[in-house]
Design a protein around this motif. Sequence first.
Motif: not given
Length: 485
Positions: A400-404, A435-437, A453-462
Motif C-alpha cells: 500500500t506504500e509502493t508505486e508501480p 499494474a506492474l504486470a 486469483w491469478r494476476p493478469a499479465g504475469a509471465r508465471a505464477f509460482v
Amino acid sequence: MGTDSGLRRLALGTLLAAFPGSTPPEWALDLVAEGLAGHTLFGHNIEHPDQVAATTAALRGARSDVLVAIDEEGGDVTRLAHATGSPYPGNAALGAVDDIGLTQRVYHAIGSELAALGINVDLAPTVDVNSADDNPVIGTRSFGADPVRVAAHSAAAIAGLQAAGVAACAKHFPGHGATVTDSHYELPTVDVPLDVLRARDLPPFAAVIAAGTRAIMTAHIRVPVLTGDDPATFSRAALTGLLRGEYGFTGTIITDALEMKGASTIAGGPGPAAVRALAAGTDLLCIGAQVDANLVEQVVAEIVAAIGDGRLDRSRVEKAAERAAALAAWTRTATPVHETSTDLGYAAARRAVRVEGVLSGLDKPLVVQLLSASTIAEGRVPWGLGPHLDGSEHLPVVATETEPAALRELAGERPIVLVGRHLHRLAGAVELVEALAADHPVTVVEMGWPSSWRPAGARAFVTTYGASHANGRAAAEVLGLATVR
C-alpha cells in the motif's frame, strides 16, 4: 490444610503453564515439583539446541514425568527454528505433494528432533480442513481443502510423530478450517448443520483417533448447532458428547491457549475459562504463552474454589488429571525409532512447488517481497527468498506504500519477481501486481495459501504452499536464483 493442598495439587495436575526466558525460573521448577502437569516452550524460550536440552533436563529434574510441550508444526509455525524458519515444509506443501509416506517421514524427523531435545508432546499436527481461502489463522497449516486427503495425511503425521516417542496432539476440534476470523482475537463462528461438519471437518479427527493420537486440542470456535453460544472448548456437547461419545476418543483433550480472546473474553479471564473447560470435559489446560507464577496461582485458586462451591465435580478434575498423567506415562514407555535424514525437508519442499506459465529470462531480476503481518500462531519468523538468492537485488516493500512506477524505474531492464503471502487478500497487493504486470515482465511467487486469483499479465505464477526456510530455498531453486550450495 491437607484437603486444600490435595486440591491444589489436583488442579496443578491439569495445567500446562509457560515461563519467560531461556532458563526455567525457580517458580516454574517449584510448580513442577508441586504437581504442575508441565510447561509449553515458545520461541522466547529457545536459543540453541544445547540450551533447549538443558531447559528440558532442568524441568525433568524437578519431576521426572513432567510434560514438555511445543508447537512444532513445520512450515510456517515453528518454535525450534523461529530465528531462521523451519527446515521442513508445512502441511499445505505436504498435501500438495500428496505422498503419504513422505508426510510420515517428515513428521518422524520432526518428532526425532524434539525427542532428542527432551520435548515429549508436540501440539501438532493441524488437521483442520482449510475450506475457506480467506482463513486468517489456518491456511498453509492445513493439508488442504479435501477432507479425504487431509484425513490420510493427518493419520500419517500422527504415526510419524509417535514413532519417534513424542505424543501428538491433533488440532483444532471440531475444525477451524472454515473460519474467516482468528480465535486469538475473537470468537469465530462456523454456522453449518451437523451433517456438513461430519462430512467436511470431522473426518480427519476420526482418522487420527483410529491412528492412535494421544491427544486432541479443542478450538475456540462456536458452532451454534453443536456448542450454542459457547466455544467448543466450553461445550460438553462437543467434547463429552461428540468427541468422547460418538467418535470414541479415550486420550487426553487439551485446550487451545486459554489466554486467547476466543476463550478468555467469553469466560471472564483464564481462571473462569479453566473451570468451564474442565466442566466441558477437557483434561489438560494450556494457560498460554505469557505466564507467570501469579497467573498459575489464580487459575489454581479458581479451580479449587469451583470444586468447593459445586461448579466443578472433584471427580471430573480427578479424571482430567488422570488423563494428563497417562499422557506423561505414555511418553516414558514409548520405544522411539529416530529419523536422521538432514535434507528431507528441503527435498519435500522442492516437490511441492507448482509453476503456471513460463520461467525464462530471469537473469538477475529485482526480487520484491511484499511484506505482511504474521499471525500469533506463526510469530515473527523470517520468510521469503532473501536468504537464498545468488546476488539478485532483494527489496522488501509494503504494497500500500509502493508505486508501480517506482518499482519499474528501479528495475530498469530487469524483470521483477514479486514474492508474497496470501496475496489475494493482502491490502494493495492485487492492484500493485497487476499494474506492474501490465507493462513489465513479472513473475509472482505465492508463499501463502493459494486462492483462485491469478494476476493478469504475469509471465508465471509460482506456488510454494508455505513460507518456511525450506519453501524459500525451493522457490529460489526453481526460479534459478539460488545460491550454489
